[in-house]
Design an enzyme around this catalytic site. Structure first.
Site, PDB file in Angstrom:
ATOM      1  N   ASP A 206       5.055 -18.959 -13.470  1.00  0.00           N
ATOM      2  CA  ASP A 206       6.113 -19.421 -12.584  1.00  0.00           C
ATOM      3  C   ASP A 206       5.713 -19.316 -11.123  1.00  0.00           C
ATOM      4  O   ASP A 206       6.019 -20.171 -10.323  1.00  0.00           O
ATOM      5  CB  ASP A 206       7.380 -18.576 -12.780  1.00  0.00           C
ATOM      6  CG  ASP A 206       8.167 -19.031 -13.971  1.00  0.00           C
ATOM      7  OD1 ASP A 206       7.675 -19.910 -14.696  1.00  0.00           O
ATOM      8  OD2 ASP A 206       9.257 -18.499 -14.186  1.00  0.00           O
ATOM      9  N   LEU A 229       8.786 -23.309  -9.980  1.00  0.00           N
ATOM     10  CA  LEU A 229       9.964 -22.691 -10.564  1.00  0.00           C
ATOM     11  C   LEU A 229      10.285 -23.448 -11.846  1.00  0.00           C
ATOM     12  O   LEU A 229      10.016 -24.643 -11.955  1.00  0.00           O
ATOM     13  CB  LEU A 229      11.159 -22.768  -9.609  1.00  0.00           C
ATOM     14  CG  LEU A 229      11.023 -22.077  -8.252  1.00  0.00           C
ATOM     15  CD1 LEU A 229      12.243 -22.395  -7.378  1.00  0.00           C
ATOM     16  CD2 LEU A 229      10.875 -20.578  -8.413  1.00  0.00           C
ATOM     17  N   ASP A 230      10.878 -22.768 -12.815  1.00  0.00           N
ATOM     18  CA  ASP A 230      11.277 -23.440 -14.048  1.00  0.00           C
ATOM     19  C   ASP A 230      12.276 -24.558 -13.742  1.00  0.00           C
ATOM     20  O   ASP A 230      12.973 -24.542 -12.727  1.00  0.00           O
ATOM     21  CB  ASP A 230      11.939 -22.446 -15.009  1.00  0.00           C
ATOM     22  CG  ASP A 230      10.953 -21.459 -15.589  1.00  0.00           C
ATOM     23  OD1 ASP A 230       9.756 -21.780 -15.639  1.00  0.00           O
ATOM     24  OD2 ASP A 230      11.392 -20.369 -15.998  1.00  0.00           O
ATOM     25  N   LYS A 231      12.377 -25.482 -14.654  1.00  0.00           N
ATOM     26  CA  LYS A 231      13.280 -26.621 -14.493  1.00  0.00           C
ATOM     27  C   LYS A 231      14.704 -26.176 -14.180  1.00  0.00           C
ATOM     28  O   LYS A 231      15.367 -26.714 -13.293  1.00  0.00           O
ATOM     29  CB  LYS A 231      13.271 -27.471 -15.761  1.00  0.00           C
ATOM     30  CG  LYS A 231      14.219 -28.660 -15.723  1.00  0.00           C
ATOM     31  CD  LYS A 231      14.167 -29.448 -17.020  1.00  0.00           C
ATOM     32  CE  LYS A 231      15.133 -30.621 -16.994  1.00  0.00           C
ATOM     33  NZ  LYS A 231      15.093 -31.394 -18.266  1.00  0.00           N
TER      34      LYS A 231
END
Length: 433
Positions: A206, A229-231
């Site tokens: 991440d 960053l994650d979705k």
């Protein structure tokens, strides 16, 4: 127009303490910021169709499958990537490594994504070779929320549900697509060779550095995205505009000197109300899109060192939820999500790590006055993502050396959920005696 973001020199004293008043200040001092430029990153897609590894040399290896047991006559340990390369005539080791890191290789029935994994006589290896179909990043007119920009860096506030970079299944609508359009750059495509090189970076996480490509097209816009960053995660990330800035920012991430503060809404309340989670994180052998915190397995192939500090800011809805602040000492894939699950407080809305709607209701309903039951059911039905926001980002400017710090308030869906939970019930965490 008044900006919603704040910037100030990096604090020289203790790390910033986050409070609800900081999240939603009444009279903030904000600086105006301009709009954008920059880009980068692609990955590989995979396909499967059976083929025999003893066939003649091929021009395409996509979907080639290997199912074989390591010869009992072999002595000592063998590297997984070297052994597979030796069993499929003509294939490159880089291509094998790409397949391993894509989770397409199992040893004795367990997914192994470490290319140097040691094999022993009798191990059963199953492998499918991944496809190297090039990915294209097309310019798209996507509004970008730029917090800060100068000649060397760009700080972006990513909304929830936006993917950072194109990948199989997410070729459009990414942050990179928006940056290409804003900068009036052409479509960028990476060849199979370049895609392999991108996949060869070690366990991209991440908040760890992305390798940048070497083609003429990639070079024109490199190095671009430094971390991601994650979705489902909203908040701040930094983009480098030149190779020198990329290298220096990359080093800061590798040395864990970047300041990162996140806030989340959780299922339940952690006990104690503050602490440090120092538990290695590795890929879940039963689900390759999920990570898992595994005590005692750091440096043994399956997991890597990961440490997070947490602090409860508010106890919500009678203890059914909490507003929790997180500080990262490392930046592993899904680190906060995996550590939150490990300590028994999965993030609200995180279906992958246990923060399901059923889990939320089971914790909130018994603690909520009956008059709020209908409201609670409606709130939980609206959970569409893990409620995690990158609130503060601090780093040393790669050229001036100035220590910079940025903050952004959480997006509307986070604020609305927090406000509703506060209405049901809010209290400060019990102080340590």
């Amino acid at each position: 127009m008044v900006s919603l973001y704040s910037y100030r020199p990096f604090p020289s004293t203790k790390a910033l303490q986050i409070s609800p008043s900081f999240l939603f200040p009444r009279n903030p001092k904000f600086l105006p910021f301009t709009f954008s430029r920059i880009l980068r990153r692609s990955s590989i897609s995979s396909s499967s169709s059976a083929a025999n590894h003893q066939e003649p040399i091929r021009t395409s290896y996509a979907g080639v499958q290997l199912e074989e047991t390591v010869d009992e006559t072999k002595q000592g340990k063998l590297r997984l990537d070297s052994w597979i390369s030796s069993r499929i005539q003509g294939i490159s080791r880089a291509r094998v490594q790409s397949s391993i890191k894509s989770g397409l290789v199992t040893v004795n029935g367990r997914v192994v994504d470490k290319v140097s994994h040691g094999l022993r006589a009798g191990d059963k290896v199953d492998c499918v070779i991944s496809d190297l179909q090039p990915l294209k990043a097309e310019p798209e007119d996507i509004p970008l929320d730029i917090v800060f920009e100068d000649d060397h860096v760009l700080v972006v506030n990513k909304p929830p549900h936006m993917v950072v970079h194109p990948a199989p299944g997410n070729a459009n609508g990414t942050l990179v697509n928006g940056i290409l359009h804003h900068c009036s750059l052409p479509t960028v495509a990476l060849s199979g060779k370049e895609v392999v090189s991108l996949s060869d970076t070690e366990d991209v996480s991440d908040d760890e550095v992305f390798f940048h490509g070497t083609s003429a097209a990639a070079s024109s816009v490199r190095p671009g995205i430094v971390h991601r960053l994650d979705k489902g995660t909203s908040g701040l990330l930094v983009v480098a505009k030149d190779e020198h800035s990329h290298a220096l920012l990359s080093e800061q991430f590798k040395q864990h000197t970047i300041q990162r503060v996140y806030i989340s809404l959780t299922c339940g309340v952690p006990s104690p109300s503050s602490g440090r989670v120092d538990v290695p994180i590795g890929r879940d052998s039963n689900n390759r899109i999920r990570m898992v915190a595994v005590p005692g397995l750091s440096h043994h192939g399956r997991a890597r060192h990961a440490a997070s500090r947490y602090k409860v800011i508010e106890v919500l809805a009678g203890g059914g939820s909490a507003l929790v602040q997180w500080r990262l000492e490392t930046g592993r894939t899904h680190q906060i999500r995996a550590h939150a699950k490990y300590i028994g407080i999965p993030l609200l809305g995180d279906e992958v790590y246990g923060g399901t709607k059923n889990m939320a209701l089971s914790l909130l309903r018994p603690r909520t006055p009956p008059k709020y039951n209908d409201k609670l059911s409606l709130l939980v039905s609206r959970l569409e993502r893990p409620y995690l926001h990158a609130l503060v980002l601090g780093f040393e400017h790669p050229h001036s050396g100035e220590k910079m710090q940025f903050s952004s308030p959480p997006p509307p869906d986070f604020r609305e959920m927090l406000s509703n939970l506060q209405t049901i019930g809010m209290e400060k965490p019990a102080s340590k005696e």
